[in-house]
Every structure is written in C-alpha cells, then in structure tokens.
Design a protein around this motif. Structure first.
Motif, mmCIF file in Angstrom:
data_model
loop_
_atom_site.group_PDB
_atom_site.id
_atom_site.type_symbol
_atom_site.label_atom_id
_atom_site.label_comp_id
_atom_site.label_asym_id
_atom_site.label_seq_id
_atom_site.Cartn_x
_atom_site.Cartn_y
_atom_site.Cartn_z
ATOM 1 N N ASN A 165 13.732 -2.195 -4.845
ATOM 2 C CA ASN A 165 15.008 -2.604 -5.434
ATOM 3 C C ASN A 165 15.886 -3.398 -4.473
ATOM 4 N N ARG A 213 13.253 -8.579 -3.975
ATOM 5 C CA ARG A 213 13.430 -9.199 -5.279
ATOM 6 C C ARG A 213 13.585 -10.720 -5.177
ATOM 7 N N ALA A 272 2.746 -10.277 -10.662
ATOM 8 C CA ALA A 272 2.204 -9.449 -11.740
ATOM 9 C C ALA A 272 0.699 -9.594 -11.891
ATOM 10 N N GLN A 314 3.045 1.700 -15.670
ATOM 11 C CA GLN A 314 4.367 1.107 -15.417
ATOM 12 C C GLN A 314 5.208 2.039 -14.547
ATOM 13 N N ASP A 315 4.554 2.652 -13.594
ATOM 14 C CA ASP A 315 5.234 3.623 -12.728
ATOM 15 C C ASP A 315 4.479 3.720 -11.413
ATOM 16 N N PRO A 352 5.905 -0.305 -9.160
ATOM 17 C CA PRO A 352 6.261 -1.498 -9.940
ATOM 18 C C PRO A 352 7.595 -2.093 -9.501
ATOM 19 N N GLU A 371 10.370 -4.363 -11.048
ATOM 20 C CA GLU A 371 10.793 -4.857 -12.355
ATOM 21 C C GLU A 371 11.621 -6.136 -12.223
ATOM 22 N N LYS A 374 13.604 -9.410 -14.792
ATOM 23 C CA LYS A 374 14.407 -9.527 -16.016
ATOM 24 C C LYS A 374 13.546 -9.429 -17.273
ATOM 25 N N ASP A 375 12.336 -9.936 -17.180
ATOM 26 C CA ASP A 375 11.465 -9.985 -18.364
ATOM 27 C C ASP A 375 10.311 -8.974 -18.301
ATOM 28 N N GLY A 376 10.522 -7.883 -17.567
ATOM 29 C CA GLY A 376 9.464 -6.880 -17.444
ATOM 30 C C GLY A 376 8.928 -6.801 -16.026
ATOM 31 N N LEU A 377 7.643 -6.524 -15.908
ATOM 32 C CA LEU A 377 7.046 -6.348 -14.584
ATOM 33 C C LEU A 377 7.016 -7.673 -13.824
ATOM 34 N N PHE A 378 7.697 -7.673 -12.664
ATOM 35 C CA PHE A 378 7.718 -8.864 -11.823
ATOM 36 C C PHE A 378 6.553 -8.873 -10.840
#
Length: 324
Positions: free
Chosen positions: A68, A73, A102, A133-134, A156, A158, A160-164
C-alpha cells in the motif's frame, strides 16, 4: 530330597503373583508414559504451529504496508526498487521482494541487478493470489536472482480497476529457523516445517535436509484432516512419537511436525522397571534359597530323624529316641 524340592516349588509359586502384579504395573506405567509423551508431542506441535502462524501474520502485515506504499504503487522502477531494498535491509525476514504486474512480469525488485521483465507467473504463490485475491503462502523456491533458498509468498496489489500486480516475498529460511529454534523438542527430538509439496523448509537436527522432499511414506500426512500422532523411525534411526499438523490446519498451507524420542521418553520408566524386575528376581532367588535352608534344617532333618527312628523300632531297637 523330594520333599525339599516341593517346599522350594511352593515358595517360588507363592512369590509368582507378586511378580505378575509387578509386570502388570510396569506395563501400565509404560503405556501411561507413552500416552503422555504422545500428548506432549501434540502440544509441542501445536505450540510450534501457533508460533509459525504468528510469524506468518507478521509477514502478511509487513507485505500489506509495502503493497500500500506510494513507492510501490507508483511502479516506477527506481523509486520502487529503493523501497523494496530498504524493506529487505530493515526487516530482516526477507531475502528478496519483487513486484510484478498482473501477468507476472517483474516491474521492480530488491535484487541487484534488477530482473526487470522476468516472468514469475509460474510461481504457485502468483497463481494462488490470482485465485484467492488475497495473501498466499507459496512453496520452497531457489531465488532466480540471488540463488538463495526461500519460502515464496504473494500479496495482491490492488489498483483502480482491480488487481494491479503481485508483491512477491522470499522469506529467508535461515531467519525462520532461528525464530523457531527455541521450541523444546528434547536432545533426540526433531522439528520439521514443510511446504504444500512436502519440501522441507526448516529441519532440526538434520539442517542439511532443507530443500529435500519428505520421505514418500510420510507424504500422506500432508493431506490429513486433523492433527495426529504417529510413531516413526527417523532418517537417523531414532524412533520418535511424531505429532503433525496437516496443511488444512493452522498455520494453513504449511506442514508442521514435532518428534519426541521414544527412547528418551521411556528411559526413566524402563530403568525403574529393570530395577524392579532385578529386585523381584533377587527376591525369588532368596525365597528359593531360604526355602532350601529352612526346609533342610527344620523339616527334612527332623523328618529324616523320625524315619530313622521308625526303622530302628521296626527292627526291635526300642531304646531309640528323637529330640524334637
């Protein structure tokens, strides 16, 4: 002489029930000791499992913070790499950290030189992260960038549109062994941590087995439904009570086993049993000796004197007397 033998036999037979009771008590004590050590092995395995679960929870929390972070990111190789390198140096539990997109292609890594573009999609941790997804516990790997033996984990990242992407962590197995080395298993005991495929991650005392696969006859323990205790003979020839936590139990996806030496467990009981049987045998021997001595002095001799006197009386010698 026949009477003396019978007296000796009576004395021996009289003591046999005591020997039988002694043998039964020895058996009960031995079985109680076996059951107690089986329970102890299971307690130690569960204690090891809790400690390992705590360590993995700490690793998960660290990966959550890294995943995070703005540096990760941003996915900018220079900034991201420095963040991962600083984390590896500062935390101590990681051999390496890598971020992939991804599709499993490396975006940045703590490894020098940076393996940009390397494909990690074949890693079980990557496949599990995509499926769950974890956070996922992977398997034993040899790092492609640094050649070190690691436990591969995935987390994972994450967008904006799901898994990055997926954040990969290579946990230092030497660090893991140091963290777990204080679990008490006794001088002849053993400890085994293995991945989902039975590859050994941590092993005491045979540390050289790290990276080897568990023996074929023990593979079934990976897929058990609940913790169990079995009696096995280790690679070193030592017979042990081995308690294991299969992959389905906590900590999930990691196999845990603790073995306590059967010899070490039963040594106090077997020593006491040997002493008890030696004393019982000596008691039996003394009973036989005393039966012979007392029978000869107080039974055989007076009876023989009476018989001799009887024969002489039958021959007409009425002057014979026996002192009783």
């Amino acid at each position: 002489m026949l009477m003396l033998a019978r007296l000796t036999l009576i004395a021996v037979v009289a003591i046999l029930p005591a020997l039988g009771i002694n043998a039964y008590n020895a058996y009960e004590l031995r079985e109680a000791r076996v059951q107690e050590f089986r329970r102890q092995a299971l307690r130690e395995a569960e204690s090891l499992g809790r400690e390992l679960d705590r360590l993995i929870s700490g690793i998960r929390a660290s990966l959550l913070l890294v995943a995070n972070s703005q540096e990760v990111r941003s996915a900018q190789p220079g900034i991201c790499q420095k963040m991962l390198q600083d984390t590896v140096k500062g935390v101590g539990m990681f051999d390496s950290l890598s971020l992939t997109d991804a599709k499993g292609k490396v975006i940045c890594s703590s490894i020098e030189p940076e393996p940009l573009g390397n494909d990690l999609s074949d890693r079980i941790a990557y496949q599990l992260v995509l499926e769950k997804q974890d956070f996922a516990v992977g398997s034993f790997v040899v790092g492609r960038g640094n050649g070190k033996r690691q436990l591969n984990l995935g987390f994972p990242v994450e967008g904006k549109d799901g898994l990055f992407g997926v954040l990969f962590a290579g946990v230092d197995l030497d660090w893991l062994a140091r963290e777990l080395q204080n679990i008490p298993v006794g001088r002849h005991g053993s400890m085994t941590i293995a991945d989902r495929f039975g590859t050994i991650l941590v092993r005491f005392p045979e540390t050289y087995l790290v990276g080897a696969t568990m023996r074929q006859e023990m593979q079934y323990t990976l897929d058990g439904d609940k913790p169990e205790v079995v009696e096995i003979v280790g690679r070193d020839g030592e017979r042990r009570f081995s308690a294991y936590l299969p992959l389905r139990t906590r900590p999930h996806d990691i196999f845990v086993a603790v073995g306590l030496s059967r010899t070490e467990a039963l040594a106090p009981i077997e020593g006491a049993v040997r002493r008890a049987f030696i004393l019982a045998f000596l008691g039996l021997l003394l009973a036989a000796v005393f039966a012979v001595l007392i029978g000869r002095e107080f039974i055989e001799k007076p009876v023989r004197a009476l018989l001799d006197a009887t024969f002489k009386w039958r021959e007409g010698d009425r002057s014979v007397r026996v002192a009783i």
